[in-house]
Design an enzyme around this catalytic site. Sequence first.
Site, PDB file in Angstrom:
ATOM      1  CB  SER A 124      -3.830   1.185  15.162  1.00  0.00           C
ATOM      2  OG  SER A 124      -4.829   0.254  15.479  1.00  0.00           O
ATOM      3  CG  ASP A 161      -7.871  -0.943   8.507  1.00  0.00           C
ATOM      4  OD1 ASP A 161      -7.898  -1.984   9.208  1.00  0.00           O
ATOM      5  OD2 ASP A 161      -7.111   0.011   8.751  1.00  0.00           O
ATOM      6  CG  HIS A 183      -4.549  -2.087  10.992  1.00  0.00           C
ATOM      7  ND1 HIS A 183      -5.507  -1.097  11.051  1.00  0.00           N
ATOM      8  CD2 HIS A 183      -3.920  -2.071  12.210  1.00  0.00           C
ATOM      9  CE1 HIS A 183      -5.469  -0.522  12.236  1.00  0.00           C
ATOM     10  NE2 HIS A 183      -4.518  -1.084  12.951  1.00  0.00           N
TER      11      HIS A 183
END
Length: 535
Positions: free
Chosen positions: A243, A475, A503
């Site tokens: 991320s 995602d 995610h």
Amino acid sequence: MISRPSRSPRPARPPRPRRSRRPTGRVLPALAAALALALPSGCTGGGPAARPPLDERVAATAAPALRALYDQRIDWRPCPDEGGADPDQTVVQCAGLKVPLDYADPGGRTVDVALARVPAADPQLRMGALLLNPGGPGNSGVGMVRWGWQSYQGPLHERFDLVGFDPRGAGDTTPVHCLDDRTRDEWDATDDLGYDRGSTLAEACRARHADLLPHLGTRDTARDLDVLRGALGERRLDFLGFSYGTHLGARYAEEFPERTGRLVLDGAVDHGAAVAGLGVEQAAAAEAGLRDFAADCATDGEGTCPLGTDPAAAPQRLARFLDGLRDHPLRAADGRALTAALGWDAVLDVLADGHRSWPRLREALEPAVARGEAEDLLALADGADGRGEDGSYRTPADAYAAVSCADGPPPPTEPELRTALAELAARAPLVSGHDPVGTLLDPDCRRWPYRSPEQPQPIRAPGSAPLLVIGSTGDPVTPYAWAQRLAGGLEHGVLLTREGDGHTAYDKSGCVRDAVAAYLVDGRLPAAGARCPSD
């Protein structure tokens, strides 16, 4: 840009892939045909290498004070006891690393960066250190290693020391904690559109941390990462980031291309576009996840979905229920109110994990929708917002804003904001209806006391080693298009695609885990266009 849709970052929770039982360096036959030989990282097996000379770890032109920090010795010791929270005190080690607060003044004030390490399981095959970052920004890399290192058993743990660090502003590294717990309760829960979250947080952070705010951006953390690399005795950096950690890794490659080893970036964040446009794209991805969940619930065949049995109407029913909490909040037994803001925080946070968490969300929605019971959704909201059972908050919520706003990019002008809000209403009407501006600007940096002067632009990192970028087609937090743009903008970017929702990809696909191990351990990259299924 933000790394998840609600107003506070996901608490530190490392990915939980299944443990690999394959021999070191082995690649699944189905994947092997798609792998191409990549450039070597400069790491070799055969046990710990001698510490390279200082001139091989830092530029000879660096200031003497900075060179001394690159040459510091890290004093690894058993981690402090936290009431038996560590699963194995004998495995994990902790330490600190000194870095300059201001790299323009390397001989001035220093910052202590918190570290954690699990040594390689096979010292004879050890390749070096693999640095891990869980994202956020604001999540703890120390916590990721202390309580999540088992997620990397197999080739990565066998061949690498797993090293986590708390970036500036997070965990135990100059933690940024701006709002007191009572104010944070109001900040998270209020449905008052006149409540100025951006100003409230900016003023509190200015009052408590004015000296730190100019030094919390990702470029400074990337420089800390390079000091850590040098102090660990590594000629090049091997890195696995999730991320926001993808932005940190890409920024490192841009700053120090000649020192990149093998970098893997999973769940790519795009900092090459205007913030309002990114907000629209992220909200649209979250909206798709919400619609998929609601439609699946309505077609379960059992007739027990709290959103009804019509898959076309179920998404709107869920949004109406959550938005309705603005005027009719639910009360828990302790008197706390489940507001629309908290309800949306809970739902979007669980949806970020994809379909494997849908049963958990459905279980929390059922008592709320059917009987007006708030407790289960409140518990999910507290997990999303970092609120403990005692009402105290962890630091990621404030660090998230401090790092994001320090990085920029500039907030939208009023005309840009109006245009983006119209697009938001068209592409993500359900997830944005309760708070359009808050959805679009997360965090709201318009009143932030410090901001980088940099303008949005793609990261190219010319001269770096190849960077493996991983994107997931469904995602809901970092849209797949961001991974495509990051990989396409890098001079040596390679995109690996996971088919599926949720995610990040590493904890959701054995094929992805094999590809990551193949690159980090053997230096083999997926061929262009390679795709992986989800587990």
